[in-house]
Design a protein around this motif. Sequence first.
Motif, PDB file in Angstrom:
ATOM      1  N   ILE A  35      -6.029   3.039  -1.583  1.00 41.28           N
ATOM      2  CA  ILE A  35      -5.519   2.511  -0.313  1.00 41.28           C
ATOM      3  C   ILE A  35      -6.600   2.583   0.768  1.00 41.28           C
ATOM      4  O   ILE A  35      -6.738   1.664   1.589  1.00 41.28           O
ATOM      5  CB  ILE A  35      -4.251   3.272   0.118  1.00 41.28           C
ATOM      6  N   TYR A  36      -7.374   3.670   0.764  1.00 38.61           N
ATOM      7  CA  TYR A  36      -8.477   3.771   1.722  1.00 38.61           C
ATOM      8  C   TYR A  36      -9.477   2.642   1.500  1.00 38.61           C
ATOM      9  O   TYR A  36      -9.964   2.031   2.464  1.00 38.61           O
ATOM     10  CB  TYR A  36      -9.159   5.132   1.589  1.00 38.61           C
ATOM     11  N   TYR A  37      -9.790   2.354   0.244  1.00 40.56           N
ATOM     12  CA  TYR A  37     -10.710   1.251  -0.062  1.00 40.56           C
ATOM     13  C   TYR A  37     -10.125  -0.075   0.409  1.00 40.56           C
ATOM     14  O   TYR A  37     -10.834  -0.899   0.999  1.00 40.56           O
ATOM     15  CB  TYR A  37     -10.981   1.217  -1.563  1.00 40.56           C
ATOM     16  N   TRP A  38      -8.847  -0.313   0.159  1.00 37.08           N
ATOM     17  CA  TRP A  38      -8.202  -1.545   0.617  1.00 37.08           C
ATOM     18  C   TRP A  38      -8.276  -1.686   2.140  1.00 37.08           C
ATOM     19  O   TRP A  38      -8.437  -2.787   2.654  1.00 37.08           O
ATOM     20  CB  TRP A  38      -6.746  -1.565   0.191  1.00 37.08           C
ATOM     21  N   SER A  39      -8.106  -0.581   2.859  1.00 37.69           N
ATOM     22  CA  SER A  39      -7.982  -0.632   4.315  1.00 37.69           C
ATOM     23  C   SER A  39      -9.321  -0.793   5.034  1.00 37.69           C
ATOM     24  O   SER A  39      -9.335  -1.066   6.238  1.00 37.69           O
ATOM     25  CB  SER A  39      -7.293   0.637   4.821  1.00 37.69           C
ATOM     26  N   ASN A  51     -10.299  -5.672   1.823  1.00 40.37           N
ATOM     27  CA  ASN A  51     -10.357  -5.444   0.375  1.00 40.37           C
ATOM     28  C   ASN A  51      -8.992  -5.455  -0.298  1.00 40.37           C
ATOM     29  O   ASN A  51      -8.927  -5.312  -1.531  1.00 40.37           O
ATOM     30  CB  ASN A  51     -11.042  -4.099   0.092  1.00 40.37           C
ATOM     31  N   HIS A  52      -7.931  -5.603   0.468  1.00 40.60           N
ATOM     32  CA  HIS A  52      -6.599  -5.590  -0.136  1.00 40.60           C
ATOM     33  C   HIS A  52      -6.409  -6.825  -1.019  1.00 40.60           C
ATOM     34  O   HIS A  52      -6.891  -7.921  -0.684  1.00 40.60           O
ATOM     35  CB  HIS A  52      -5.526  -5.556   0.957  1.00 40.60           C
ATOM     36  N   PRO A  53      -5.727  -6.697  -2.173  1.00 44.58           N
ATOM     37  CA  PRO A  53      -5.527  -7.852  -3.064  1.00 44.58           C
ATOM     38  C   PRO A  53      -4.888  -9.062  -2.376  1.00 44.58           C
ATOM     39  O   PRO A  53      -5.248 -10.208  -2.676  1.00 44.58           O
ATOM     40  CB  PRO A  53      -4.612  -7.287  -4.153  1.00 44.58           C
ATOM     41  N   ILE A  54      -3.951  -8.838  -1.462  1.00 42.17           N
ATOM     42  CA  ILE A  54      -3.334  -9.964  -0.749  1.00 42.17           C
ATOM     43  C   ILE A  54      -4.370 -10.655   0.127  1.00 42.17           C
ATOM     44  O   ILE A  54      -4.437 -11.894   0.181  1.00 42.17           O
ATOM     45  CB  ILE A  54      -2.137  -9.489   0.086  1.00 42.17           C
ATOM     46  N   SER A  76       0.834  -1.204   0.000  1.00 46.89           N
ATOM     47  CA  SER A  76       0.000   0.000   0.000  1.00 46.89           C
ATOM     48  C   SER A  76       0.872   1.259   0.000  1.00 46.89           C
ATOM     49  O   SER A  76       0.623   2.204  -0.772  1.00 46.89           O
ATOM     50  CB  SER A  76      -0.918   0.000   1.220  1.00 46.89           C
ATOM     51  N   ALA A  77       1.886   1.275   0.860  1.00 41.40           N
ATOM     52  CA  ALA A  77       2.794   2.426   0.908  1.00 41.40           C
ATOM     53  C   ALA A  77       3.544   2.580  -0.414  1.00 41.40           C
ATOM     54  O   ALA A  77       3.773   3.706  -0.879  1.00 41.40           O
ATOM     55  CB  ALA A  77       3.785   2.266   2.062  1.00 41.40           C
ATOM     56  N   THR A  78       3.908   1.457  -1.026  1.00 48.73           N
ATOM     57  CA  THR A  78       4.632   1.506  -2.297  1.00 48.73           C
ATOM     58  C   THR A  78       3.784   2.137  -3.389  1.00 48.73           C
ATOM     59  O   THR A  78       4.276   2.959  -4.173  1.00 48.73           O
ATOM     60  CB  THR A  78       5.060   0.085  -2.713  1.00 48.73           C
ATOM     61  N   VAL A  79       2.519   1.745  -3.459  1.00 47.63           N
ATOM     62  CA  VAL A  79       1.620   2.333  -4.454  1.00 47.63           C
ATOM     63  C   VAL A  79       1.543   3.849  -4.280  1.00 47.63           C
ATOM     64  O   VAL A  79       1.622   4.606  -5.261  1.00 47.63           O
ATOM     65  CB  VAL A  79       0.213   1.704  -4.349  1.00 47.63           C
ATOM     66  N   PHE A  80       1.407   4.308  -3.035  1.00 42.41           N
ATOM     67  CA  PHE A  80       1.278   5.749  -2.806  1.00 42.41           C
ATOM     68  C   PHE A  80       2.580   6.489  -3.124  1.00 42.41           C
ATOM     69  O   PHE A  80       2.565   7.530  -3.796  1.00 42.41           O
ATOM     70  CB  PHE A  80       0.870   6.034  -1.362  1.00 42.41           C
ATOM     71  N   VAL A  81       3.706   5.957  -2.670  1.00 46.33           N
ATOM     72  CA  VAL A  81       4.992   6.625  -2.919  1.00 46.33           C
ATOM     73  C   VAL A  81       5.269   6.694  -4.414  1.00 46.33           C
ATOM     74  O   VAL A  81       5.693   7.737  -4.942  1.00 46.33           O
ATOM     75  CB  VAL A  81       6.131   5.896  -2.183  1.00 46.33           C
TER      76      VAL A  81
END
Length: 253
Positions: free
Chosen positions: A124-128, A134-137, A70-75
């Motif tokens: 990321i908000y949707y995943w969390s 909802n995260h793909p993992i 998640s952090a990687t996607v945002f960065v």
Amino acid sequence: MYSVSEIFNMTHSEEAVNLLFTLLYIFFSLCLIAPPTEFVSAGITIQNVLSNFLGSEDMNFIYYHIKRTSATVFVHSLFPLGYYVCLGLFSPQLQLFYPWDLNAKWKLFLAICLILPLVAAGLIYYWSRRKWDNHPIARQLHYLGNGDSWRAVASSINIEFRRFDKFMSGVKGRQVVVTDSWVMKVSTYFVYVAHQNDIHLTLAATEEHSISYESLTSVQYLNMVVQSINQNVKPFTIRKLIHVLDACRKMQI
């Protein structure tokens, strides 16, 4: 007063310098996206910089990588905006910090630079939501649960990852991990997971190199595809001869 030829030469010189800056920025960005050994050794990686936020991989493998991806996607979504800001500082004559004076091309690029982090933050908000359901993992682990929740599968993986007899190869963020029950491949934006009882290996390709940058000796690489009988689990590839052989011993095949 400058002559026409002098102005022409200055313009081309500025364009050449901006092009060089652009190429260097792209190169550095690619090194952050897929860090080479030198960057990893120097600690120039997202997981190293954000280590306090990510926590311990050894103690909480799955949650660590949920937060890492998640952090990687945002960065990574900030890279275009970073380029825009750095280029504006590097070449003030472009006047990039005066958007009302920009041409259509730069206005469009600036809009994309601003939209990408917003989209990434929304994703990321949707995943969390619902504690990362909802995260793909997490969704992948749900398919591996056989009726159990994805958190039960995560707990099983975390427990086995803490053991000393697991097999690991590669650098942080690009690893192959084999435990007593699980085969996993860590990538930049995802962690591929398969249960050992559900997989078969297929040799996809072989490569021979006269010298390896890691060992400075000749090596042979094997690309082995890990295919699960579970149709909801994505196949993935593990690479390099010694890694595959050691992993096969761990997988008892």
